[in-house]
Scaffold this motif. Structure first.
Motif, mmCIF file in Angstrom:
data_model
loop_
_atom_site.group_PDB
_atom_site.id
_atom_site.type_symbol
_atom_site.label_atom_id
_atom_site.label_comp_id
_atom_site.label_asym_id
_atom_site.label_seq_id
_atom_site.Cartn_x
_atom_site.Cartn_y
_atom_site.Cartn_z
ATOM 1 N N SER A 61 -15.223 -5.866 -111.587
ATOM 2 C CA SER A 61 -14.667 -6.922 -112.440
ATOM 3 C C SER A 61 -13.216 -6.646 -112.779
ATOM 4 O O SER A 61 -12.395 -7.579 -112.868
ATOM 5 C CB SER A 61 -15.492 -7.039 -113.726
ATOM 6 O OG SER A 61 -16.818 -7.443 -113.450
ATOM 7 N N THR A 117 -23.828 -0.021 -113.570
ATOM 8 C CA THR A 117 -23.097 -0.829 -114.548
ATOM 9 C C THR A 117 -21.611 -0.522 -114.489
ATOM 10 O O THR A 117 -20.759 -1.423 -114.576
ATOM 11 C CB THR A 117 -23.637 -0.555 -115.961
ATOM 12 O OG1 THR A 117 -25.031 -0.851 -116.004
ATOM 13 C CG2 THR A 117 -22.915 -1.391 -117.000
ATOM 14 N N ILE A 134 -19.871 -2.779 -123.631
ATOM 15 C CA ILE A 134 -21.160 -2.769 -122.941
ATOM 16 C C ILE A 134 -22.148 -1.958 -123.754
ATOM 17 O O ILE A 134 -21.843 -0.845 -124.202
ATOM 18 C CB ILE A 134 -21.024 -2.167 -121.523
ATOM 19 C CG1 ILE A 134 -20.095 -3.036 -120.671
ATOM 20 C CG2 ILE A 134 -22.390 -2.028 -120.857
ATOM 21 C CD1 ILE A 134 -19.754 -2.422 -119.328
ATOM 22 N N SER A 135 -23.340 -2.497 -123.961
ATOM 23 C CA SER A 135 -24.387 -1.790 -124.693
ATOM 24 C C SER A 135 -25.098 -0.832 -123.750
ATOM 25 O O SER A 135 -25.594 -1.232 -122.695
ATOM 26 C CB SER A 135 -25.383 -2.792 -125.282
ATOM 27 O OG SER A 135 -26.446 -2.114 -125.924
ATOM 28 N N LEU A 136 -25.122 0.429 -124.133
ATOM 29 C CA LEU A 136 -25.747 1.467 -123.309
ATOM 30 C C LEU A 136 -27.035 1.907 -123.986
ATOM 31 O O LEU A 136 -27.020 2.392 -125.117
ATOM 32 C CB LEU A 136 -24.802 2.670 -123.173
ATOM 33 C CG LEU A 136 -25.270 3.837 -122.314
ATOM 34 C CD1 LEU A 136 -25.457 3.419 -120.878
ATOM 35 C CD2 LEU A 136 -24.275 4.986 -122.406
ATOM 36 N N ARG A 191 -20.057 -2.219 -111.499
ATOM 37 C CA ARG A 191 -19.826 -3.641 -111.752
ATOM 38 C C ARG A 191 -18.587 -3.844 -112.625
ATOM 39 O O ARG A 191 -17.817 -4.803 -112.427
ATOM 40 C CB ARG A 191 -21.063 -4.260 -112.409
ATOM 41 C CG ARG A 191 -22.252 -4.409 -111.466
ATOM 42 C CD ARG A 191 -23.310 -5.355 -112.040
ATOM 43 N NE ARG A 191 -23.936 -4.795 -113.233
ATOM 44 C CZ ARG A 191 -25.027 -4.025 -113.213
ATOM 45 N NH1 ARG A 191 -25.592 -3.704 -112.046
ATOM 46 N NH2 ARG A 191 -25.556 -3.578 -114.320
ATOM 47 N N ALA A 192 -18.386 -2.931 -113.582
ATOM 48 C CA ALA A 192 -17.186 -3.010 -114.429
ATOM 49 C C ALA A 192 -15.936 -2.767 -113.602
ATOM 50 O O ALA A 192 -14.909 -3.436 -113.799
ATOM 51 C CB ALA A 192 -17.294 -1.997 -115.564
ATOM 52 N N PHE A 211 -18.266 2.789 -122.246
ATOM 53 C CA PHE A 211 -18.961 1.523 -122.430
ATOM 54 C C PHE A 211 -18.642 0.891 -123.775
ATOM 55 O O PHE A 211 -18.630 -0.344 -123.902
ATOM 56 C CB PHE A 211 -20.466 1.735 -122.269
ATOM 57 C CG PHE A 211 -20.891 1.939 -120.827
ATOM 58 C CD1 PHE A 211 -22.216 2.181 -120.512
ATOM 59 C CD2 PHE A 211 -19.967 1.881 -119.805
ATOM 60 C CE1 PHE A 211 -22.606 2.358 -119.189
ATOM 61 C CE2 PHE A 211 -20.348 2.055 -118.490
ATOM 62 C CZ PHE A 211 -21.668 2.297 -118.170
ATOM 63 N N LEU A 246 -15.540 -0.974 -123.296
ATOM 64 C CA LEU A 246 -15.749 -2.156 -122.461
ATOM 65 C C LEU A 246 -16.663 -3.181 -123.122
ATOM 66 O O LEU A 246 -16.879 -4.265 -122.573
ATOM 67 C CB LEU A 246 -16.342 -1.744 -121.107
ATOM 68 C CG LEU A 246 -15.455 -0.853 -120.225
ATOM 69 C CD1 LEU A 246 -16.233 -0.400 -118.993
ATOM 70 C CD2 LEU A 246 -14.187 -1.600 -119.810
#
Length: 206
Positions: free
Chosen positions: A18, A11, A60-62, A14-15, A55, A58
């Motif tokens: 991006s 993940t 993002i759910s971890l 991918r961040a 996260f 960002l």
């Protein structure tokens, strides 16, 4: 199956992609770019707290991945009660299913297809097995073994007892010293005596 941290680093990669670069991701998260690079390359393993902070920034759910259910067997629990004393509750109606890992079952030499669970009533096996405890029975193990605990049928009763070899047959021995051993001797006793399986695990009620 991928580990939790493997999925977390994927993940993070991918961040980074991006964002355009590790340096840009470092600006967005406030983490040193060298540190981020080491996380991504595997040179250093981040802590869960460090990952959570990144996260969160960002959006993002971890979360921990779901349990891999293929690693578990569902063992039926029947309504029958094993009497630590005596029991006339012998119905094999299934009350539900409980998960046991294949690794654990393998470690004790039990195949899932041969296993069943039931509750114990009575105090004759205390303090080892108490009233209300659940036992796991290996129904394939029906050959008597001296010193082992078995689920036993005696006439119409269903019992959980330790077997002890005697000169004239077998003794059904209770853990609780207040209960005398029950001799299984002679043709009549042996005809009424059945082994349904060996007890391989029990869960304590607390």
């Amino acid at each position: 199956m991928k580990s939790f941290f493997d999925m977390a680093i994927e993940t993070l990669i991918r961040a980074r992609n991006s964002a355009g670069s590790t340096a840009k991701l470092a600006e967005m998260t406030g983490v040193n770019s060298v540190t981020l690079g080491r996380w991504i390359s595997g040179e250093r393993k981040p802590t869960l707290n460090e990952l959570s902070k990144v996260f969160d920034l960002l959006g993002i759910s971890l979360s921990q991945p779901a349990v891999d259910v293929t690693q578990y067997a569902m063992i039926p629990k029947v309504n029958a009660k094993a009497g630590a004393g005596s029991s006339l509750i012998t119905t094999d109606a299934v009350l539900g299913f409980y998960a046991f890992s294949h690794a654990f079952l393998h470690s004790i030499g039990v195949q899932a297809k041969d296993a069943l669970l039931m509750d114990v009533i009575g105090d004759s096996m205390e303090p080892l097995i108490s009233d209300g405890d659940a036992i796991l029975v290996d129904t394939s193990a029906r050959k008597p073994q001296d010193g082992k605990i078995f689920l036993v049928g005696l006439g119409e009763e269903l019992l959980v007892k330790r077997l002890q070899k005697s000169p004239r047959g077998w003794l059904l021995v209770s853990q609780n010293q207040h209960y005398a051993p029950m001799p299984i001797e002679g043709d009549d006793d042996l005809e009424a005596f059945r082994l349904y399986g060996r007890v391989r695990w029990f869960g304590k009620v607390v």
